[in-house]
Structures are given as C-alpha cells and as structure tokens.
Design a protein around this motif. Structure first.
Motif, PDB file in Angstrom:
ATOM      1  N   ASP A 180      15.333 -65.534  55.459  1.00 14.47           N
ATOM      2  CA  ASP A 180      16.453 -65.087  56.290  1.00 14.47           C
ATOM      3  C   ASP A 180      17.731 -65.870  56.056  1.00 14.47           C
ATOM      4  O   ASP A 180      18.813 -65.384  56.378  1.00 14.47           O
ATOM      5  CB  ASP A 180      16.090 -65.171  57.778  1.00 14.47           C
ATOM      6  CG  ASP A 180      15.099 -64.090  58.177  1.00 14.47           C
ATOM      7  OD1 ASP A 180      14.982 -63.091  57.448  1.00 14.47           O
ATOM      8  OD2 ASP A 180      14.439 -64.264  59.210  1.00 14.47           O
ATOM      9  N   THR A 181      17.640 -67.084  55.522  1.00  9.06           N
ATOM     10  CA  THR A 181      18.858 -67.883  55.322  1.00  9.06           C
ATOM     11  C   THR A 181      19.684 -67.367  54.164  1.00  9.06           C
ATOM     12  O   THR A 181      20.894 -67.518  54.156  1.00  9.06           O
ATOM     13  CB  THR A 181      18.526 -69.363  55.081  1.00  9.06           C
ATOM     14  OG1 THR A 181      17.680 -69.468  53.939  1.00  9.06           O
ATOM     15  CG2 THR A 181      17.863 -69.975  56.286  1.00  9.06           C
ATOM     16  N   GLY A 182      19.050 -66.777  53.169  1.00  5.83           N
ATOM     17  CA  GLY A 182      19.782 -66.262  52.018  1.00  5.83           C
ATOM     18  C   GLY A 182      20.274 -67.377  51.116  1.00  5.83           C
ATOM     19  O   GLY A 182      19.945 -68.547  51.303  1.00  5.83           O
ATOM     20  N   LEU A 183      21.076 -66.996  50.140  1.00  6.02           N
ATOM     21  CA  LEU A 183      21.586 -67.932  49.142  1.00  6.02           C
ATOM     22  C   LEU A 183      23.068 -67.702  48.898  1.00  6.02           C
ATOM     23  O   LEU A 183      23.541 -66.579  48.997  1.00  6.02           O
ATOM     24  CB  LEU A 183      20.861 -67.737  47.809  1.00  6.02           C
ATOM     25  CG  LEU A 183      19.385 -68.065  47.747  1.00  6.02           C
ATOM     26  CD1 LEU A 183      18.787 -67.507  46.468  1.00  6.02           C
ATOM     27  CD2 LEU A 183      19.173 -69.554  47.810  1.00  6.02           C
ATOM     28  N   THR A 184      23.752 -68.758  48.521  1.00  4.96           N
ATOM     29  CA  THR A 184      25.134 -68.623  48.061  1.00  4.96           C
ATOM     30  C   THR A 184      25.117 -68.485  46.544  1.00  4.96           C
ATOM     31  O   THR A 184      24.109 -68.788  45.896  1.00  4.96           O
ATOM     32  CB  THR A 184      25.973 -69.850  48.448  1.00  4.96           C
ATOM     33  OG1 THR A 184      25.455 -70.986  47.762  1.00  4.96           O
ATOM     34  CG2 THR A 184      25.972 -70.082  49.950  1.00  4.96           C
ATOM     35  N   VAL A 185      26.233 -68.075  45.988  1.00  4.18           N
ATOM     36  CA  VAL A 185      26.343 -67.968  44.533  1.00  4.18           C
ATOM     37  C   VAL A 185      26.160 -69.344  43.897  1.00  4.18           C
ATOM     38  O   VAL A 185      25.501 -69.492  42.871  1.00  4.18           O
ATOM     39  CB  VAL A 185      27.705 -67.337  44.140  1.00  4.18           C
ATOM     40  CG1 VAL A 185      27.943 -67.431  42.653  1.00  4.18           C
ATOM     41  CG2 VAL A 185      27.742 -65.882  44.582  1.00  4.18           C
ATOM     42  N   ALA A 186      26.729 -70.384  44.515  1.00  2.00           N
ATOM     43  CA  ALA A 186      26.597 -71.746  43.981  1.00  2.00           C
ATOM     44  C   ALA A 186      25.131 -72.186  43.957  1.00  2.00           C
ATOM     45  O   ALA A 186      24.687 -72.825  42.991  1.00  2.00           O
ATOM     46  CB  ALA A 186      27.430 -72.712  44.809  1.00  2.00           C
ATOM     47  N   GLU A 187      24.376 -71.838  44.987  1.00  2.00           N
ATOM     48  CA  GLU A 187      22.947 -72.196  45.014  1.00  2.00           C
ATOM     49  C   GLU A 187      22.185 -71.463  43.919  1.00  2.00           C
ATOM     50  O   GLU A 187      21.287 -72.037  43.288  1.00  2.00           O
ATOM     51  CB  GLU A 187      22.353 -71.881  46.386  1.00  2.00           C
ATOM     52  CG  GLU A 187      22.853 -72.779  47.492  1.00  2.00           C
ATOM     53  CD  GLU A 187      22.488 -72.303  48.883  1.00  2.00           C
ATOM     54  OE1 GLU A 187      22.533 -73.137  49.790  1.00  2.00           O
ATOM     55  OE2 GLU A 187      22.189 -71.095  49.068  1.00  2.00           O
ATOM     56  N   MET A 188      22.545 -70.208  43.678  1.00  2.09           N
ATOM     57  CA  MET A 188      21.876 -69.450  42.610  1.00  2.09           C
ATOM     58  C   MET A 188      22.182 -70.063  41.254  1.00  2.09           C
ATOM     59  O   MET A 188      21.302 -70.171  40.404  1.00  2.09           O
ATOM     60  CB  MET A 188      22.308 -67.988  42.650  1.00  2.09           C
ATOM     61  CG  MET A 188      21.757 -67.233  43.827  1.00  2.09           C
ATOM     62  SD  MET A 188      22.244 -65.509  43.768  1.00  2.09           S
ATOM     63  CE  MET A 188      22.853 -65.288  45.419  1.00  2.09           C
TER      64      MET A 188
END
Length: 86
Positions: free
Chosen positions: A24-32
């Motif tokens: 549910d928290t998802g990801l940011t582009v930087a984390e990816m």
C-alpha cells in the motif's frame, strides 16, 4: 490479478515485483531507480499495458487494490469564450 498479460521485459517484471513488495505504500521513481530500474516510467507503462491497474498519489505509485473503486474519468474544464476588448 489473473487477466493480466505476461510482462516481456526484465524491467517490467522487476517493476511489478517491486510494486507487489511495496504494498500500500507504493514507490517513488527515485526508489525504483535505486532498486535498479533504468527507466521506471517506461517499466510502469509496460505494467499498465499488461493489465495491472496502477494508482498514483503524492509522487508514489502502487498497484490499485482489486476492491478499490474505479477512478473518476478526467473531465475537461469548460471552454473559455474570449471577448474582444474594445
């Protein structure tokens, strides 16, 4: 989701795995990117094309839960009529 098509690129498969693990928290582009995706936006596009619904909020992307309501369709704002100045 059982009706999704198989992902064909390693980046697409990695993006799907990362999104599933993020929950549910998802990801940011930087984390990816930090997880090894060179082009996160392209990988997310492939995930969507394969039939996995995504939800984007506050700079984070997550898989949309199956029981979540469908998003409202985008509505164009009303056109503005220009009045000549005289």
């Amino acid at each position: 989701m059982t009706s999704a098509r198989p992902l064909t690129t390693p980046d697409g498969r990695l993006a799907l795995r990362l999104l599933q693990e993020a929950g549910d928290t998802g990801l940011t582009v930087a984390e990816m990117r930090s997880e090894g995706l060179q082009m996160p936006a392209q990988a997310l596009y492939e995930v969507e094309l394969a039939g996995w619904p995504l939800e984007r909020r506050a700079g984070r992307t997550r898989l949309r839960p199956a029981d979540a309501p469908r998003p409202k369709p985008f509505e164009m704002p009303p056109k503005v009529r220009l009045v000549p100045r005289g």
